[in-house]
Design a protein around this motif. Structure first.
Motif, PDB file in Angstrom:
ATOM      1  N   ALA A 133       0.825  -1.201   0.000  1.00  0.00           N
ATOM      2  CA  ALA A 133       0.000   0.000   0.000  1.00  0.00           C
ATOM      3  C   ALA A 133       0.861   1.254   0.000  1.00  0.00           C
ATOM      4  O   ALA A 133       0.633   2.193  -0.780  1.00  0.00           O
ATOM      5  N   VAL A 151      -6.975   0.176  -1.103  1.00  0.00           N
ATOM      6  CA  VAL A 151      -6.441  -0.325   0.166  1.00  0.00           C
ATOM      7  C   VAL A 151      -7.590  -0.463   1.165  1.00  0.00           C
ATOM      8  O   VAL A 151      -8.508   0.361   1.188  1.00  0.00           O
ATOM      9  N   VAL A 213      -4.590  -5.012  -0.059  1.00  0.00           N
ATOM     10  CA  VAL A 213      -4.591  -4.249  -1.303  1.00  0.00           C
ATOM     11  C   VAL A 213      -5.397  -5.037  -2.332  1.00  0.00           C
ATOM     12  O   VAL A 213      -5.180  -6.236  -2.515  1.00  0.00           O
TER      13      VAL A 213
END
Length: 358
Positions: A133, A151, A213
């Protein structure tokens, strides 16, 4: 006097076995006329210990495993630091710790406190590269193209999981991938083609991390580049694995005997140079030093997307990183290790010029 080389491997990580495979290959390749090697094993519980000096003949993963003298982490680390790493003479540490508690800047921070040179990336670059992320934020700021992503933290999922699913479907779509933010070797990653698979993939990924993610799938080729160096990094020729799987998962990477490498990858000269240039840009954007592997997607229309940067790539003699260098400029596996040690020592020497008082 020989340089003492402390090789750290194992670790409190789901990539423990990968680390052991890497360590065997490295230990077999070190030039013992130049280096006095001290293996340091870190158990799955995070305890530090050593199997003692190991002969190369008949060296196996099983022989690397040692039994710790202490049952708490602090005492075990203290034993290694005071009894093994405190030996006099020049020294360098080579962390071969894939994944959490080793590749993420934690061990690198300890080495900084000890003021000893160590192979690979520093604290910040290690942490950024492992956290997908945060890495994506860095790449976005550097203007490097990526696939669509989102995210999600565990508190968001636990508060309203259905809202997360609907948002992923609207923003990312199917097929998509759900990944633990801070992990490697494709562990905990799922390819999802519908809502049921997405929900199952989210549950699987949250078993390994508290931040995920989501990424849109890019159908096409996966191109990799090896980068080495400190202030003036160099990129290898690109390479790729030839396979027929929709998802190149852990079993594919480490157990599929049919995999073949294509190095250099069949690309135009212009695209090859663009990929190498982007790899160096991503490396510098993360503040990398020592080594990293940069992975790209190339779709059917020739569009390029940076997938991720790996601060401690697979490093057996059959791994893409060392093979790319061998086919780029003829660098052997043993010579590559010595180059990385040289970069570690050079960085450490540069840091000794920094002032810590007025």
């Amino acid at each position: 006097m020989k340089t003492k080389l402390y090789v750290l491997y194992g670790g409190k990580s789901v990539e423990h076995e990968v680390s052991l495979k890497t360590a065997v290959t490295v230990l077999l390749s070190i030039d013992e006329s130049r280096f006095e090697v001290y293996p340091v094993y870190i158990t799955r519980d995070g305890l530090w210990c050593t199997p003692g000096r190991l002969a190369k003949e008949g060296l196996t993963v099983e022989r690397l495993i040692a039994r710790p003298s202490y049952r708490d982490t602090a005492s075990s680390i203290g034993e290694i630091l005071s009894g093994v790493m405190a030996l006099p003479g020049p020294k360098v540490v080579m962390p071969l710790l894939h994944g959490s508690n080793g590749e993420d800047g934690t061990v690198q921070g300890l080495m900084e406190l000890l003021n000893v040179p160590y192979v690979g990336n520093g604290v910040l670059a290690s942490a950024l590269a492992l956290d997908k992320a945060m890495s994506k934020e860095i790449l976005a700021q550097a203007g490097i193209r990526q696939t669509d992503y989102r995210v999600c933290r565990f508190d968001e999922w636990s508060s309203d999981g259905m809202a997360v699913v609907r948002d992923v479907e609207a923003r990312i779509g199917y097929p998509c991938y759900v990944k633990p933010a801070s992990l490697g070797s494709s562990i905990g990653i799922s390819r999802c083609t519908n809502r049921g698979e997405l929900r199952a993939g989210i549950q699987e990924a949250f078993a390994y991390d508290k931040k995920l993610v989501f990424e849109r799938e890019v159908a096409g080729r996966e191109i990799q580049v090896a980068v080495i160096g400190n202030e003036r990094p160099l990129a290898s020729l690109p390479g790729e694995f030839i396979h027929d799987r929709a998802f190149f998962d852990y079993e594919s990477k480490y157990m599929d005997k049919r995999l073949t490498m294509s190095i250099p990858a069949e690309l135009s000269a212009g695209l090859t140079e663009r990929i190498r240039e982007l790899a160096v840009r991503a490396y510098r954007a993360h503040g990398c030093e020592g080594l990293a592997r940069v992975d790209f997607f190339l779709d059917g229309e020739g569009e390029l997307f940076l997938n991720e940067i790996n601060a401690l790539p697979g490093f057996t003699n059959f791994s893409m990183y060392p093979v790319m260098w061998e086919r780029t400029d003829g660098t052997s596996y043993a010579a590559l290790i010595e180059q990385l040690i040289g970069h570690a020592v050079a960085r450490h020497e540069d840091k000794q010029t920094i002032r810590y008082s007025r």
